[in-house]
Design an enzyme around this catalytic site. Structure first.
Site, PDB file in Angstrom:
ATOM      1  N   ASP A  34     -61.950  74.374  93.697  1.00 29.21           N
ATOM      2  CA  ASP A  34     -61.718  75.090  92.424  1.00 29.21           C
ATOM      3  C   ASP A  34     -60.579  74.446  91.624  1.00 29.21           C
ATOM      4  OD1 ASP A  34     -63.658  76.966  93.141  1.00 29.21           O
ATOM      5  OD2 ASP A  34     -62.189  78.380  93.938  1.00 29.21           O
ATOM      6  N   GLU A 197     -70.316  82.713  89.289  1.00 29.43           N
ATOM      7  CA  GLU A 197     -68.860  82.950  89.247  1.00 29.43           C
ATOM      8  C   GLU A 197     -68.150  81.777  88.585  1.00 29.43           C
ATOM      9  OE1 GLU A 197     -67.766  83.383  93.372  1.00 29.43           O
ATOM     10  OE2 GLU A 197     -68.564  81.432  93.912  1.00 29.43           O
TER      11      GLU A 197
END
Ligand SMILES: *[C@@H]1O[C@H](CO)[C@@H](O)[C@H](O)[C@H]1NC(C)=O
Length: 319
Positions: A34, A197
């Site tokens: 991420d 997401e």
């Protein structure tokens, strides 16, 4: 799928031959789950990633060599939730002379979550301010994780979310330490587990582009999903930053829409956790993590990927 000769001729070279590979990366290119990417005005690039209380790496060039620079929030978050000593999914934005680092406090599969914020003037040492006010617990229709700030010079909008009703946007105060009002659902996959997401909104020309990661993110070494169910990066666009997102086919992003920007190809597997950075030299770049199948599928092996983006057709293409 069969492409007509016409469609092939109209397609970019990257469509005919598959996706472009990530740019070279040297130094520490793992520990990049991420990722968030930004460039200090002294020319040094900084990368922030999930875990290790937000691991920081810096490099003299976007391609490296990357070296470890410690934890952004070494004492853990002020937010009193499980996961306060782990911290996920950073996002970094420069506003005036202050950098804002958003991070998630949560634990896997739990809705006991909050998006926190820290500030810095140098990218290296951070002051934690705790919760932005974007929080969730069991029973809510979202999970308050994976925040990313969009700023158009006057208005601040935070996109966030993961599973349940997927992705939301909320207005932020100025300075962007707290959420204000107007949380809206901006993307939702009605089918299956709603596996979507990690939103990131970037503006290009007249449009706001909502990038997100669809599919299974993690654990590929233990539980590899059916082909195509692993992470991939999709996009929708809108004239507004807070709603009305549709994909290239015109399908609403709140009804399962999403045009794929990058997915598994060659040695790249499950790319996601993405963001867009406007690099002064390269122009817009997509940064993300991916599994290099030549190395291994474990979460700790995920690598930092960068590709330039070409928006000239009105839709981003990795080059
Ligand atoms: C962007 O893509 C267009 C085709 O859509 C192409 O003509 C152009 O050369 C590309 N630009 C760059 C910088 O790659």
């Amino acid at each position: 799928m069969r492409y007509s000769i016409f469609a092939s001729l109209l397609s970019a070279v990257t469509t005919v031959y598959g996706y472009a590979n990530p740019m070279a990366c040297t130094g520490i290119c793992t520990n990049a789950h991420d990722p968030a990417l930004i460039r200090h005005k002294d020319g040094t690039y900084w990368r922030f990633s999930t875990g290790g209380k937000i691991a920081m790496h810096s490099a003299p060039a976007i391609t490296g060599p990357w070296t470890y620079k410690g934890a952004a929030i070494p004492s853990g978050s002020k937010i009193n939730l499980a996961g306060r000593n782990d911290l996920w999914a950073p996002d970094v934005t420069l506003v005036g002379s202050t950098y804002y680092l958003y991070y998630t406090v949560s634990s896997f599969g739990s809705q006991n979550s909050a998006i926190g914020v820290a500030t810095s003037t140098n990218l290296k040492t951070w002051t934690d301010h705790g919760s932005t006010g974007i929080t969730s617990s069991a029973g809510k229709n979202f999970n308050a994780i994976d925040g990313a700030l969009y700023w158009d010079g006057s208005k601040f909008v935070m996109s966030y979310g993961s599973f349940w009703n997927d992705i939301f946007a909320v207005n932020m105060a100025n300075p962007p330490l707290k959420s204000t009002s107007g949380a809206a659902n901006i993307a939702f996959k009605p089918s299956g587990t709603h596996a979507q997401e990690g939103p990131f909104i970037a503006k290009n020309g007249n449009y706001h582009y909502l990038f997100f990661s669809a599919g299974q993110c993690c654990g590929f070494d233990k539980n590899r999903p059916a082909r195509g169910q692993e992470y991939k990066i999709q996009v929708c666009r809108s004239k507004s930053a807070t709603g009305g997102f549709v994909d290239k086919a015109g399908k609403s992003c709140t009804n399962g829409g999403g045009t794929t920007v990058l997915e598994s190809h060659g040695y790249v597997y499950g790319p996601g956790g993405q963001g867009v950075y406007y690099d002064p030299k390269l122009g817009p770049v997509l940064y993300y993590h991916y599994v290099d199948t030549r190395v291994g599928y474990a979460d700790g092996m995920k690598r930092f990927g960068i590709n330039r983006l070409n928006f000239s057709s009105g839709w981003p293409v990795v080059v």
